[in-house]
Design a protein around this motif. Structure first.
Motif, PDB file in Angstrom:
ATOM      1  N   ALA A   1       1.390  -1.267   0.083  1.00 41.07           N
ATOM      2  CA  ALA A   1       0.234   0.035  -0.296  1.00 41.07           C
ATOM      3  C   ALA A   1       1.294   1.557   0.163  1.00 41.07           C
ATOM      4  N   ILE A   2       1.703   1.035  -1.068  1.00 38.97           N
ATOM      5  CA  ILE A   2       2.571   2.328  -1.078  1.00 38.97           C
ATOM      6  C   ILE A   2       1.842   3.459  -2.473  1.00 38.97           C
ATOM      7  N   PRO A   3       1.489   4.406  -2.254  1.00 44.81           N
ATOM      8  CA  PRO A   3       0.732   5.891  -3.094  1.00 44.81           C
ATOM      9  C   PRO A   3       1.755   5.400  -4.305  1.00 44.81           C
ATOM     10  N   THR A   4       1.127   4.982  -5.417  1.00 48.98           N
ATOM     11  CA  THR A   4       1.742   5.508  -7.424  1.00 48.98           C
ATOM     12  C   THR A   4       0.655   6.247  -7.924  1.00 48.98           C
ATOM     13  N   ALA A   5      -0.226   6.495  -7.531  1.00 50.96           N
ATOM     14  CA  ALA A   5      -0.762   7.391  -8.234  1.00 50.96           C
ATOM     15  C   ALA A   5      -0.043   8.246  -9.670  1.00 50.96           C
ATOM     16  N   ASP A   6       0.586   8.953  -9.428  1.00 47.36           N
ATOM     17  CA  ASP A   6       1.894   9.818  -9.752  1.00 47.36           C
ATOM     18  C   ASP A   6       2.255   8.893 -10.822  1.00 47.36           C
ATOM     19  N   THR A   7       2.880   7.646 -11.398  1.00 44.10           N
ATOM     20  CA  THR A   7       3.425   7.210 -12.200  1.00 44.10           C
ATOM     21  C   THR A   7       2.897   6.570 -13.386  1.00 44.10           C
ATOM     22  N   GLN A   8       1.426   6.661 -13.681  1.00 40.95           N
ATOM     23  CA  GLN A   8       0.457   5.910 -14.767  1.00 40.95           C
ATOM     24  C   GLN A   8       1.341   6.533 -16.133  1.00 40.95           C
ATOM     25  N   GLY A   9       2.075   5.516 -16.634  1.00 42.22           N
ATOM     26  CA  GLY A   9       2.669   5.778 -18.248  1.00 42.22           C
ATOM     27  C   GLY A   9       2.527   5.439 -19.348  1.00 42.22           C
ATOM     28  N   PRO A  10       1.868   5.696 -20.322  1.00 44.44           N
ATOM     29  CA  PRO A  10       1.708   5.377 -21.503  1.00 44.44           C
ATOM     30  C   PRO A  10       2.359   3.928 -22.226  1.00 44.44           C
ATOM     31  N   VAL A  11       0.971   2.987 -22.388  1.00 38.07           N
ATOM     32  CA  VAL A  11       2.039   1.473 -23.224  1.00 38.07           C
ATOM     33  C   VAL A  11       1.326   1.941 -24.685  1.00 38.07           C
ATOM     34  N   GLY A  12       1.783   1.474 -25.003  1.00 43.94           N
ATOM     35  CA  GLY A  12       1.303   1.233 -26.951  1.00 43.94           C
ATOM     36  C   GLY A  12       2.332   0.965 -27.937  1.00 43.94           C
ATOM     37  N   ILE A  13       2.251   1.596 -28.841  1.00 43.29           N
ATOM     38  CA  ILE A  13       3.184   0.675 -30.307  1.00 43.29           C
ATOM     39  C   ILE A  13       3.478   1.801 -30.681  1.00 43.29           C
ATOM     40  N   SER A  14       4.959   1.302 -31.886  1.00 40.32           N
ATOM     41  CA  SER A  14       5.320   1.783 -31.471  1.00 40.32           C
ATOM     42  C   SER A  14       5.607   1.637 -33.608  1.00 40.32           C
ATOM     43  N   THR A  15       5.990   1.962 -34.224  1.00 42.65           N
ATOM     44  CA  THR A  15       6.001   1.918 -35.712  1.00 42.65           C
ATOM     45  C   THR A  15       6.914   2.736 -36.496  1.00 42.65           C
ATOM     46  N   ARG A  16       7.458   3.243 -37.272  1.00 43.66           N
ATOM     47  CA  ARG A  16       8.148   4.160 -38.143  1.00 43.66           C
ATOM     48  C   ARG A  16       7.217   4.520 -39.314  1.00 43.66           C
ATOM     49  N   ALA A  17       7.681   6.054 -38.946  1.00 41.91           N
ATOM     50  CA  ALA A  17       6.872   6.553 -39.842  1.00 41.91           C
ATOM     51  C   ALA A  17       6.764   6.269 -40.853  1.00 41.91           C
ATOM     52  N   GLY A  18       5.980   7.379 -41.789  1.00 43.69           N
ATOM     53  CA  GLY A  18       5.682   7.024 -42.921  1.00 43.69           C
ATOM     54  C   GLY A  18       5.703   6.092 -43.936  1.00 43.69           C
ATOM     55  N   LEU A  19       5.865   4.596 -43.049  1.00 46.96           N
ATOM     56  CA  LEU A  19       5.899   3.132 -43.863  1.00 46.96           C
ATOM     57  C   LEU A  19       4.334   2.648 -43.633  1.00 46.96           C
ATOM     58  N   ALA A  20       3.828   1.391 -44.263  1.00 49.20           N
ATOM     59  CA  ALA A  20       2.990   1.000 -43.992  1.00 49.20           C
ATOM     60  C   ALA A  20       3.563  -0.586 -43.527  1.00 49.20           C
ATOM     61  N   LEU A  21       2.683  -0.873 -42.909  1.00 48.45           N
ATOM     62  CA  LEU A  21       2.797  -2.463 -41.955  1.00 48.45           C
ATOM     63  C   LEU A  21       2.616  -3.325 -42.997  1.00 48.45           C
ATOM     64  N   PRO A  22       3.002  -4.547 -42.736  1.00 44.84           N
ATOM     65  CA  PRO A  22       2.766  -5.314 -43.606  1.00 44.84           C
ATOM     66  C   PRO A  22       1.529  -6.144 -43.119  1.00 44.84           C
ATOM     67  N   PRO A  23       1.198  -6.755 -44.305  1.00 41.55           N
ATOM     68  CA  PRO A  23      -0.783  -6.714 -43.905  1.00 41.55           C
ATOM     69  C   PRO A  23      -0.395  -7.790 -42.534  1.00 41.55           C
ATOM     70  N   ALA A  24       0.347  -8.718 -42.359  1.00 39.41           N
ATOM     71  CA  ALA A  24       0.042 -10.057 -41.217  1.00 39.41           C
ATOM     72  C   ALA A  24       0.268  -8.515 -39.371  1.00 39.41           C
ATOM     73  N   ALA A  25       1.401  -7.848 -40.240  1.00 40.28           N
ATOM     74  CA  ALA A  25       1.878  -6.494 -38.344  1.00 40.28           C
ATOM     75  C   ALA A  25       0.219  -5.838 -38.433  1.00 40.28           C
ATOM     76  N   GLU A  26      -0.326  -5.715 -39.521  1.00 40.14           N
ATOM     77  CA  GLU A  26      -1.515  -4.900 -39.447  1.00 40.14           C
ATOM     78  C   GLU A  26      -2.806  -5.702 -38.925  1.00 40.14           C
TER      79      GLU A  26
END
Length: 306
Positions: free
Chosen positions: A265-290
């Motif tokens: 029970a140690i407060p950690t409310a200020d540690t919320q961090g974004p989880v997501g997906i990184s991809t290369r800018a300007g390049l379409a993903l292969p169909p399987a990755a999509e």
């Protein structure tokens, strides 16, 4: 809308007439009768409400409206052909693998269910999962050795040339074995100094957040520190000792739910961090990755919904 009445045969017939410059030759190419070609062209003109061919000359010659429609008709047929080819590759047993970089944050929470959903579609592209530090995975992604990376957002200097899609947020937790001396205490923070802690190493995505938490909450420094983000090591070590693991919630969530580990029970409310997906800018993903990306978004939506 007129476009809803247009059929594939209308487009294919028109493009054939335009390319061949003749209804007669278009009929030969399409292996249909000349009246069938003429009928399709007439139907298309009726749907569009304008003439496409100049019938005062021998054969088929494009009017200005026909020139405009031809550009889009050819693009549509090309896009359709590419779509069919990509589906063929996607379903082929020898399809190239979909290459995924995964940080520990998602390896135990988001990714397993997403991979199950992906595999249930019976696609030929095998998921290939690579783990490692954020900097390593981002370098692999930037070099084209990975299709996407899933985890917390990297530092600004690591995201050059990359895009980040936020899926959900999660906090850091203080986890310990079931029955730990601090388990169940309302305010165990002051006793941290008595125990060894597992912490993310310098250079990891969440280490700056952990350091800020200790400063902001005036938490005492632990008696000793082991630096790791390894799920296998961390899980085994804190189950066998009184060490406390400071880690992203997603890494230990299943153990917390199963009662194998407990959240202090140690407060950690200020540690919320974004989880997501990184991809290369300007390049379409292969169909399987999509396709995998769709599964990841779906599972992330379930996580957000709780």
């Amino acid at each position: 809308m007129p476009s809803a009445s247009i059929r594939l045969r209308h487009v294919r017939t028109f493009v054939a007439v335009a390319r061949e410059g003749s209804i007669v030759r278009a009929a030969d190419v399409l292996a249909v009768t000349q009246p069938a070609v003429s009928k399709s062209i007439k139907e298309l003109e009726t749907i569009l409400g304008t003439e496409l061919l100049d019938r005062t000359r021998r054969g088929g010659f494009l009017l200005p409206a026909g020139e405009i429609f031809l550009r889009h008709a050819e693009s549509s047929l090309s896009a359709l052909r590419q779509g069919v080819e990509q589906l063929d590759k996607l379903n082929a047993p020898d399809a190239l693998p979909v290459r995924i970089g995964a940080l520990p944050t998602v390896s135990a929470r988001l990714l397993p269910e997403a991979i199950q959903r992906y595999r249930s579609q019976g696609l030929g592209a095998t998921p290939r999962i690579v783990t490692g530090p954020t900097a390593f995975l981002m370098t692999q992604l930037r070099q084209g050795d990975l299709d996407l990376v899933i985890g917390r957002m990297g530092a600004a200097e690591e995201m050059t040339g990359l895009l980040f899609e936020h899926l959900y947020s999660e906090p850091i937790v203080f986890a310990a074995r079931a029955g730990h001396p601090l388990a169940g205490l309302a305010s165990p923070a002051a006793d941290l100094a008595r125990f060894e802690c597992l912490m993310p190493p310098p250079g990891s995505v969440i280490r700056p957040t952990v350091d800020r938490l200790f400063l902001a909450a005036n938490l005492p420094r632990p008696a000793a520190v082991v630096e790791t983000v390894s799920l296998a090591f961390g899980r085994a070590y804190i189950r066998a000792t009184d060490a406390i693991w400071i880690i992203s919630e997603g890494v230990v969530l299943e153990d917390l739910r199963a009662g194998i580990l407990t959240r202090l029970a140690i407060p950690t409310a200020d540690t919320q961090g974004p989880v997501g997906i990184s991809t290369r800018a300007g390049l379409a993903l292969p169909p399987a990755a999509e396709t995998l990306l769709g599964s990841l978004r779906l599972v992330a939506a379930l996580i957000r919904a709780g």
